[in-house]
Design a protein around this motif. Sequence first.
Motif, PDB file in Angstrom:
ATOM      1  N   SER A 115       0.532  -8.401 -11.593  1.00 22.47           N
ATOM      2  CA  SER A 115       1.501  -7.697 -10.759  1.00 22.47           C
ATOM      3  C   SER A 115       1.425  -8.251  -9.346  1.00 22.47           C
ATOM      4  CB  SER A 115       1.195  -6.196 -10.737  1.00 22.47           C
ATOM      5  OG  SER A 115      -0.054  -5.954 -10.101  1.00 22.47           O
ATOM      6  N   LEU A 116       2.364  -7.841  -8.497  1.00 21.94           N
ATOM      7  CA  LEU A 116       2.310  -8.244  -7.093  1.00 21.94           C
ATOM      8  C   LEU A 116       1.065  -7.697  -6.414  1.00 21.94           C
ATOM      9  CD1 LEU A 116       6.042  -7.790  -6.009  1.00 21.94           C
ATOM     10  CD2 LEU A 116       4.839  -9.934  -6.475  1.00 21.94           C
ATOM     11  N   GLU A 117       0.663  -6.485  -6.783  1.00 21.87           N
ATOM     12  CA  GLU A 117      -0.545  -5.891  -6.221  1.00 21.87           C
ATOM     13  C   GLU A 117      -1.782  -6.699  -6.597  1.00 21.87           C
ATOM     14  OE1 GLU A 117       2.680  -3.111  -6.084  1.00 21.87           O
ATOM     15  OE2 GLU A 117       1.867  -4.252  -7.775  1.00 21.87           O
ATOM     16  N   ASP A 118      -1.829  -7.150  -7.855  1.00 27.24           N
ATOM     17  CA  ASP A 118      -2.944  -7.999  -8.278  1.00 27.24           C
ATOM     18  C   ASP A 118      -2.938  -9.327  -7.513  1.00 27.24           C
ATOM     19  OD1 ASP A 118      -3.705  -6.067 -10.072  1.00 27.24           O
ATOM     20  OD2 ASP A 118      -2.825  -7.051 -11.814  1.00 27.24           O
ATOM     21  N   ALA A 120      -1.804  -9.840  -4.500  1.00 24.99           N
ATOM     22  CA  ALA A 120      -2.268  -9.567  -3.141  1.00 24.99           C
ATOM     23  C   ALA A 120      -3.786  -9.486  -3.087  1.00 24.99           C
ATOM     24  CB  ALA A 120      -1.645  -8.276  -2.622  1.00 24.99           C
ATOM     25  N   GLY A 138       9.408  -5.922  -3.035  1.00 27.04           N
ATOM     26  CA  GLY A 138       7.995  -5.843  -3.368  1.00 27.04           C
ATOM     27  C   GLY A 138       7.048  -6.343  -2.310  1.00 27.04           C
ATOM     28  N   ALA A 141       3.492  -4.716  -1.286  1.00 27.98           N
ATOM     29  CA  ALA A 141       2.210  -5.021  -1.916  1.00 27.98           C
ATOM     30  C   ALA A 141       1.319  -5.867  -1.010  1.00 27.98           C
ATOM     31  CB  ALA A 141       2.435  -5.745  -3.244  1.00 27.98           C
ATOM     32  N   PHE A 142       1.914  -6.582  -0.046  1.00 24.66           N
ATOM     33  CA  PHE A 142       1.166  -7.484   0.829  1.00 24.66           C
ATOM     34  C   PHE A 142       1.054  -6.948   2.259  1.00 24.66           C
ATOM     35  CE2 PHE A 142       3.356  -9.775  -2.512  1.00 24.66           C
ATOM     36  CZ  PHE A 142       2.363 -10.557  -3.063  1.00 24.66           C
TER      37      PHE A 142
END
Length: 254
Positions: A115-118, A120, A138, A141-142
């Motif tokens: 995911s984008l969170e992963d 980041a 998104g 997330a960063f």
Amino acid sequence: MHVLILGGTTEARRLAELLHGTPGLELTSSLAGRVASPRLPPGEVRVGGFGGAAGLAEWLREHAVDALIDATHPFAGTMSFHAAQAAATAHVPLLALRRPGWVPVEGDDWHEAGSLEDAAGLLPGLGRRIFLTTGRMGLAAFADLTDLWFLVRSVDAPESPYPPRMEVLLDRGPFTLDGERELLRRHRVDVVVTKDSGGAATAPKLAAAREAGMPVVVVRRPAAPEGVPIVPDPERAVRWLGECLGLRIFLLPD
């Protein structure tokens, strides 16, 4: 016969070009409306959502759609599930047109993320100057990565929240290898972040990163509905449609 293409991608536009003008075929392309000035395909175009799976099913029935082709972006996961539910409800044949994902080759330094969170979470251990090519959606997330600098490339300007140390580059592919080499050099990028969108239009950044020995964080594609037939290119989608509707659709050379 009425065909609805859920589009917005290069493949969707190419499919509309191949089908446009086919005798006995009414063609409608649907765009989500997230891009301010999209490249419009030939034929009838509608812009905006349907109101979920139920709304799409009702639209299919009201407009007597005979076949539905999901040619949305590989990361438009919610829309693909809505398409599958709507097609089943309205008893309309459904095909997914999906460009193949990218495959690493020798020399690539890829780091996969779910995911984008992963993605980041991986960045602080990889570099300080990030080329973020995941689009304008998104970026939240960063947003907490205050010690890193980001070059964000997108078609339209991003909306907050986003990283505080950020430069925005508004541009639209296709991109060239020479251009991507120069971009990485000029901005002193040391990490690239991308979604596994596939296709040739934005792939040169991967080759440029490989040449520079640079790590690339690749966000995996979301899950797709099960049981939906998939083809990798518009030409095979045309053949499926011809067989599905009993139409003679000729593929003309460019």
